[in-house]
Design a protein around this motif. Sequence first.
Motif, short mmCIF file in Angstrom:
data_model
loop_
_atom_site.label_atom_id
_atom_site.label_comp_id
_atom_site.label_asym_id
_atom_site.label_seq_id
_atom_site.Cartn_x
_atom_site.Cartn_y
_atom_site.Cartn_z
N THR A 51 27.88 43.67 36.05
CA THR A 51 29.04 43.07 36.02
C THR A 51 29.06 41.93 35.64
OG1 THR A 51 28.90 42.14 38.34
CG2 THR A 51 29.82 44.27 38.18
N ARG A 52 27.99 41.10 35.44
CA ARG A 52 27.84 39.65 34.97
C ARG A 52 27.83 39.89 33.36
NH1 ARG A 52 28.21 35.99 32.31
NH2 ARG A 52 27.54 33.83 32.72
N ALA A 53 27.06 40.93 32.88
CA ALA A 53 27.26 41.04 31.40
C ALA A 53 28.44 41.61 30.84
CB ALA A 53 26.03 42.51 31.07
N LEU A 54 29.22 42.20 31.87
CA LEU A 54 30.61 42.38 31.26
C LEU A 54 31.68 41.23 31.63
CD1 LEU A 54 30.87 46.18 32.74
CD2 LEU A 54 30.42 45.54 30.33
N ARG A 109 32.88 41.04 20.34
CA ARG A 109 31.52 41.12 19.97
C ARG A 109 30.71 40.61 21.37
NH1 ARG A 109 31.02 36.42 17.15
NH2 ARG A 109 32.95 35.86 17.66
N ALA A 110 29.31 40.93 21.38
CA ALA A 110 28.55 40.85 22.40
C ALA A 110 28.25 39.33 22.28
CB ALA A 110 27.30 41.53 22.26
N THR A 111 28.10 38.64 23.45
CA THR A 111 27.86 37.16 23.37
C THR A 111 26.27 37.15 23.86
OG1 THR A 111 28.42 37.07 25.89
CG2 THR A 111 30.03 36.60 24.07
N LYS A 112 25.69 36.07 23.74
CA LYS A 112 24.23 35.69 24.05
C LYS A 112 24.16 36.09 25.58
CE LYS A 112 20.70 32.44 24.09
NZ LYS A 112 20.26 31.05 23.58
N ALA A 113 25.04 35.50 26.45
CA ALA A 113 24.97 35.80 27.78
C ALA A 113 25.26 37.35 28.33
CB ALA A 113 26.28 34.98 28.50
N SER A 114 26.15 37.87 27.64
CA SER A 114 26.12 39.53 27.81
C SER A 114 24.82 40.07 27.53
CB SER A 114 27.27 39.96 27.12
OG SER A 114 27.09 40.16 25.77
N VAL A 115 24.13 39.84 26.28
CA VAL A 115 22.80 40.31 26.11
C VAL A 115 21.92 39.98 26.88
CG1 VAL A 115 20.91 40.52 24.32
CG2 VAL A 115 23.50 40.62 23.34
N LEU A 137 18.70 42.00 31.76
CA LEU A 137 18.17 41.53 33.27
C LEU A 137 18.66 43.01 33.87
CD1 LEU A 137 18.99 37.90 33.64
CD2 LEU A 137 16.55 39.00 33.50
N CYS A 138 19.78 43.53 33.58
CA CYS A 138 20.20 44.54 34.32
C CYS A 138 19.25 45.86 34.12
CB CYS A 138 21.66 44.82 33.79
SG CYS A 138 22.25 46.59 34.44
N GLY A 139 18.85 45.80 32.87
CA GLY A 139 17.79 47.11 32.68
C GLY A 139 16.58 46.70 33.27
N ALA A 140 16.12 45.41 33.33
CA ALA A 140 14.88 45.25 34.22
C ALA A 140 15.12 45.60 35.47
CB ALA A 140 14.44 43.88 33.60
N ALA A 141 16.05 45.05 36.18
CA ALA A 141 16.41 45.60 37.49
C ALA A 141 16.53 46.85 37.70
CB ALA A 141 17.77 44.61 38.11
N TYR A 142 16.97 47.45 36.93
CA TYR A 142 17.15 49.07 37.07
C TYR A 142 15.53 49.87 37.04
CZ TYR A 142 18.38 53.91 36.48
OH TYR A 142 18.34 55.39 36.39
N VAL A 143 14.91 49.49 36.11
CA VAL A 143 13.63 49.82 35.98
C VAL A 143 12.73 49.43 37.23
CG1 VAL A 143 11.24 49.29 34.81
CG2 VAL A 143 13.42 49.69 33.30
N TYR A 144 12.97 48.26 37.64
CA TYR A 144 12.57 47.98 39.15
C TYR A 144 12.76 49.01 40.11
CZ TYR A 144 10.78 45.51 43.19
OH TYR A 144 10.28 44.96 44.43
N MET A 145 14.13 49.17 40.23
CA MET A 145 14.73 50.23 41.00
C MET A 145 14.15 51.39 41.01
SD MET A 145 18.42 50.89 42.41
CE MET A 145 19.05 51.38 40.74
#
Length: 181
Positions: free
Chosen positions: A123-126, A136-142, A147-155
């Motif tokens: 949600t923060r990336a969006l 366009r994608a912003t630096k914060a969204s990237v 970080l969302c992907g890393a948290a998902y891999v951990y899960m």
Amino acid sequence: FFHWFDYKAWYPLGRPVGTTIYPGMQITSVAIWRAMPHYMPLLGLQPMSLNDVCCMVPAWFGITASVSLGALTAECSGTWSAGVAAAAIMAVIPAHTMRSVAGGYDNESIALTAMCTTFYFWTRALRPDPAVADGRATKASVVFGVLCGAAYVYMVAAWGGYVFVVNMIGVHAAALCACGR
């Protein structure tokens, strides 16, 4: 760990434990245990045994799950008071308390933290940036997307219910596309 074979489980066949479980919880516990000798003396505390760390991991991650849910609620609602209320409610819900009691070493104790953190970073990336109007994608969204992907891999490493999260994110992304976002 990955070559551990338990001859007493699934008798008479035995069980290759290292390849038939989600290793995230054990790896997390060992990482915390190995980091403790470096940080505990700074706080004036003695490092704990691995057994003590394993007993305390559910309680520690119960706290972080409540905080993660509070951050997710604050991000979605736009108010920190709603986030505090959600974290307080999460802290006393019996289903969460059962999974976060010290000594209850099970995958769900860290999975709730990983799930709430994944949803928060999604949600923060969006979050829209008023300075960027063309989508366009912003630096914060990237950064938050990574970080969302890393948290998902951990899960995924910690819990078999990870399919729920990837399905919810997929449904949300499809709904955003359908709405023209």
